[in-house]
Design a protein around this motif. Structure first.
Motif, PDB file in Angstrom:
ATOM      1  N   MET A  15       0.847  -1.176   0.000  1.00  0.00           N
ATOM      2  CA  MET A  15       0.000   0.000   0.000  1.00  0.00           C
ATOM      3  C   MET A  15       0.891   1.238   0.000  1.00  0.00           C
ATOM      4  SD  MET A  15      -2.641   1.378   2.879  1.00  0.00           S
ATOM      5  CE  MET A  15      -3.824   0.130   2.538  1.00  0.00           C
ATOM      6  N   SER A  16       0.486   2.206  -0.770  1.00  0.00           N
ATOM      7  CA  SER A  16       1.287   3.416  -0.893  1.00  0.00           C
ATOM      8  C   SER A  16       1.185   4.280   0.367  1.00  0.00           C
ATOM      9  CB  SER A  16       0.818   4.225  -2.103  1.00  0.00           C
ATOM     10  OG  SER A  16      -0.429   4.823  -1.825  1.00  0.00           O
ATOM     11  N   ASN A  17       2.215   5.094   0.561  1.00  0.00           N
ATOM     12  CA  ASN A  17       2.204   6.016   1.702  1.00  0.00           C
ATOM     13  C   ASN A  17       1.060   7.015   1.600  1.00  0.00           C
ATOM     14  OD1 ASN A  17       4.327   4.888   3.061  1.00  0.00           O
ATOM     15  ND2 ASN A  17       5.861   6.232   2.138  1.00  0.00           N
ATOM     16  N   ALA A  18       0.752   7.439   0.375  1.00  0.00           N
ATOM     17  CA  ALA A  18      -0.338   8.396   0.186  1.00  0.00           C
ATOM     18  C   ALA A  18      -1.663   7.792   0.643  1.00  0.00           C
ATOM     19  CB  ALA A  18      -0.424   8.818  -1.282  1.00  0.00           C
ATOM     20  N   LYS A  19      -1.868   6.522   0.335  1.00  0.00           N
ATOM     21  CA  LYS A  19      -3.111   5.865   0.747  1.00  0.00           C
ATOM     22  C   LYS A  19      -3.172   5.746   2.270  1.00  0.00           C
ATOM     23  CE  LYS A  19      -6.067   1.893  -0.050  1.00  0.00           C
ATOM     24  NZ  LYS A  19      -6.252   0.608  -0.706  1.00  0.00           N
ATOM     25  N   ARG A  20      -2.054   5.423   2.900  1.00  0.00           N
ATOM     26  CA  ARG A  20      -2.028   5.339   4.368  1.00  0.00           C
ATOM     27  C   ARG A  20      -2.299   6.692   5.014  1.00  0.00           C
ATOM     28  NH1 ARG A  20       1.716   0.731   6.812  1.00  0.00           N
ATOM     29  NH2 ARG A  20       1.374  -0.813   5.198  1.00  0.00           N
TER      30      ARG A  20
END
Length: 177
Positions: free
Chosen positions: A1-6
């Motif tokens: 999972m991308s950092n942006a999504k987190r």
């Protein structure tokens, strides 16, 4: 999972937790200043799904928002954060290796840490903040201990029931253990 999504998920859960803080009610009418709100459940969910640090971030953001938009009471909101931290961090840290027994152990440790820690913090802070004698705090201590034990037990039971389902939604490729 991308950092942006987190980051987006932490933001959404923080905002939801902030809104849920407005849903509050006293557990014991005799001490109606001790109000239960279910907002720490969202921080615990994020802690279980991602990491204890991300859950603590949810706690911090929702408390800062609540301080700015509603309470204005820095001591009360700081104590709310400490209570959440004392519950969420050890619970999620123990659970981080997964498994039902570790999850249950995490809840027991988290409930105990938050209940004991808040009893001690109230003994230290309330006489200074409310300008009341220590004997008044000791008279309230059974209520404070009972409140925190009940609050964090409710949070634990709700999290136990829902966190697997929420994890599947947020990380569909992640299996529940």
């Amino acid at each position: 999972m991308s950092n942006a999504k987190r980051v987006a998920i932490v933001g959404v859960f923080s905002a939801l937790a902030f809104v849920i803080m407005f849903v509050e009610f006293p557990i014991f009418p005799a001490v109606n200043f001790l109000k239960y709100d279910p907002s720490d459940i969202l921080a615990l969910l994020i802690s279980f799904i991602y990491s204890p640090i991300m859950g603590i971030l949810v706690l911090a953001i929702k408390d800062i928002l609540f301080y700015i938009f509603k309470s204005g009471d820095i001591v009360g909101i700081a104590m709310n954060f400490v209570a959440g931290f004392l519950f969420v961090y050890p619970t999620a840290l123990i659970y981080s290796r997964k498994g039902r027994m570790r999850e249950i152990l995490g809840y027991v440790v988290g409930i105990t840490a938050a209940t004991g820690g808040m009893a001690l913090l109230n003994i230290l802070v309330v006489p200074l903040y409310w300008k009341v004698p220590l004997s008044t705090v000791f008279a309230l201590l059974p209520w404070i201990i009972g409140f925190n034990a009940i609050k964090f037990t409710i949070d634990s039971v709700v999290n136990y029931i829902i966190h697997g389902r929420v994890a599947k939604i947020l990380e569909p490729n992640k299996e529940r253990l």
